[in-house]
Write an enzyme that holds these catalytic residues in place. Structure first.
Site, PDB file in Angstrom:
ATOM      1  N   ASP A 189       0.527  -1.050   0.404  1.00 19.54           N
ATOM      2  CA  ASP A 189       0.491  -0.085  -0.269  1.00 19.54           C
ATOM      3  C   ASP A 189       1.344   1.364   0.149  1.00 19.54           C
ATOM      4  OD1 ASP A 189      -1.331   2.239   1.018  1.00 19.54           O
ATOM      5  OD2 ASP A 189      -3.428   0.767   1.232  1.00 19.54           O
ATOM      6  N   HIS A 190       1.164   2.112  -1.075  1.00 20.42           N
ATOM      7  CA  HIS A 190       2.263   2.813  -0.947  1.00 20.42           C
ATOM      8  C   HIS A 190       1.671   4.000  -0.165  1.00 20.42           C
ATOM      9  CE1 HIS A 190      -0.288   5.500  -3.621  1.00 20.42           C
ATOM     10  NE2 HIS A 190       0.355   6.509  -3.601  1.00 20.42           N
ATOM     11  N   HIS A 252      -5.978   2.674   0.782  1.00 22.05           N
ATOM     12  CA  HIS A 252      -5.164   3.507   1.463  1.00 22.05           C
ATOM     13  C   HIS A 252      -5.794   4.991   2.653  1.00 22.05           C
ATOM     14  CE1 HIS A 252      -2.991   3.091  -2.153  1.00 22.05           C
ATOM     15  NE2 HIS A 252      -3.390   3.808  -3.115  1.00 22.05           N
TER      16      HIS A 252
END
Ligand code: BG6
Length: 503
Positions: A189-190, A252
């Site tokens: 999950d950047h 996010h």
């Protein structure tokens, strides 16, 4: 997340990138690996092997990356480092569905490992369309490429989207678990790679003064805003089937909520942190179908202007159905069922084509009792507000009241500001550096465990269910360049609150 000594990646290793001809590789992965090399964060012996269906030689691939990198580096390029970097890059043409391609890959990996002395350590990065994830892993497993022998490791990074609902995420987890052990799987999950996101943990748990007020006695509510000014760009094919709830909220935004709301873990060990995150995510009060209609708002951008420029409606974007009902905006109210958070609303919103790009978490504290200031209009007495700014202009600010100088007692709002760039300077970064580095050293703290991903899907599942049953053309439109549909404002207005306009 290297909390002690910066845990350098000393193990020799080969990084294998599936989808090496794609966008992510050129925009994020290669610049991030280059930055790591500049900072001496890569092992001495390492190599990169790209694989994709586009026919290319290693020479072609090196030439392409050398051209692409000039467009995607934020800072200046160190030629000598790049030269040494690109000499370690290779390419294999292959169809992800073709078993022979994996045979070629395996032979090639042996050759590269010998040449660069990278041992048997492989990091497989799945930067492909999601439909290939389980097949690639299965094929790697069939060739024995995922088996960790004495002293070597094999790890797999999986990009998003991780499933498209709870059932598909579970199915993917199951497929992966047939080949890999959980500690070999690194689900990205950047947002967790962003500095300020990581700083939430440090801010909360290494300072003594915030945690005592971090609860329902002192906090009135929390607002999480992830606004983008961009539209759907060229990603209509994926996005039109996904929508903002799947694309942003399930991962996010819920990650941000988990970091803000979790209990202190008893160490920064990957599983200790992930245990607490999953606990709080599971504590989010499940939406009853009626609640979905009341507490969740969707919207879709109509044409409008962003930063003074006219932009088309979502339905006019490439690869988007002209009668699409896909949401490009979501706002919702969450409640967390716990002693710490009971009755404290968490308001979330995210959308494309909003006025500008800003991600922030605003924590609004309860008001002070006002008896000393009966003569002052209450709107002048602002509640304390802690803003964690994730991007751009990363920082933290605390708003409080101060006396305006002068003979009369008048109160005004002031801000105490911490700006990352001012204190620490700006390191050029894509956000993927930490994640790649952590995977190379085997630290999974910032990656999603199977149960974390499923807990996230579990929260949005009832919403997806209700939306599926709604009549078509139900999604409210908002003008591109506005802060979303009026329904989102009503959501807060009903409770005597309003959305903050980010500074
Ligand atoms: C991605 C979404 O995960 O995050 C995109 O798929 C979105 O739709 C992007 O634009 C936003 O990331 P960032 O780092 O620009 O906030």
């Amino acid at each position: 997340m290297h909390t002690h000594d910066g845990g350098e990646a000393h193990d020799p290793s080969t990084i294998v990138v599936f989808g090496a001809d794609g966008d992510l590789t050129k925009r994020k992965l290669i610049p991030a690996l280059y930055h790591l090399m500049v900072g001496h964060h890569l092992p001495e012996q390492f190599a990169i092997v790209g694989m994709a269906i586009t026919p290319m030689s290693t020479e072609d691939f090196r030439a392409k990356l050398s051209k692409d990198i000039t467009e995607h580096l934020a800072g200046p390029m160190d030629r000598a480092v790049w030269e040494s970097f690109i000499q370690r890059v290779y390419y294999v043409t292959g169809d992800f569905l073709d078993p022979l391609a994996y045979r070629r890959l395996q032979e090639f990996l042996e050759e590269v490992s010998n040449r660069h002395q990278t041992g048997g350590n492989y990091l497989f990065y799945l930067a492909t369309a999601s439909q290939f994830f389980s097949e690639i892993v299965r094929q790697l497993g069939m060739r024995g490429l995922t088996a960790q022998r004495e002293g070597t490791w094999r790890r797999v990074i999986i990009e998003k989207p991780f499933g498209s609902d709870l059932a598909s995420a579970r199915a993917l987890n199951y497929e992966l678990s047939r080949v890999l052990q959980e500690n070999q799987i690194y689900r990205i999950d950047h947002y967790l790679g962003k500095e300020t996101v990581q700083n939430i943990l440090v801010f909360r748990f290494s300072n003594g003064i915030f945690e005592p007020v971090w609860n329902r006695r002192y906090i009135d509510h929390v607002q999480v805003t992830v606004a983008e000014s961009l539209g759907v760009e060229h990603r209509g094919r994926y996005y039109d089937a996904a929508g903002a709830l799947r694309d942003m909220v399930a991962n996010h935004l819920l990650q941000l909520v988990a970091l803000i709301a979790m209990e202190p873990p008893n160490s920064f060990d990957a599983n200790a942190v992930r245990d607490e995150k999953v606990k709080v995510t599971r504590g989010i009060l499940p939406f009853h179908p009626v609640e979905v209609l009341r507490a969740v708002v969707a919207g879709q951008y109509a044409e409008g202007k962003v930063a003074g420029k006219p932009v088309p409606a979502y339905r006019a974007e490439p690869y988007v159905a002209p009668d699409s009902d896909t949401e490009t905006f979501v706002a919702m109210k969450l409640l967390i069922d716990s002693w710490r958070w009971a009755d404290v609303p968490f308001y979330l919103r995210t959308g494309k084509r909003l006025p500008r790009r800003v991600t922030e978490i605003a924590i609004q504290f309860k008001r002070a009792p006002f008896m000393l200031f009966r003569q002052t209009a209450t709107e002048q007495l602002a509640p304390n507000l802690l803003i964690i700014r994730i991007q751009p202009d990363e920082g933290i600010s605390l708003r409080f009241d101060a006396k305006i100088p002068g003979p009369a007692v008048r109160v005004g709002k002031v801000d105490m500001e911490f700006q990352y760039a001012k204190y620490f300077g700006n390191e050029p970064s894509t956000g993927y550096e930490t994640l790649l580095h952590d995977c190379l050293v085997g630290d999974a703290t910032l990656f999603q465990r199977a149960d974390n991903v499923e807990a996230g899907w579990g929260v949005v599942e009832p919403i997806l269910e209700v939306w599926k049953g709604l009549p078509p053309k139900g999604v409210p439109l908002y003008q591109a360049g506005s802060w979303g549909p009026a329904e989102a404002d009503d959501l807060l207005a009903r409770e005597g609150r309003h959305w903050r306009i980010p500074d």
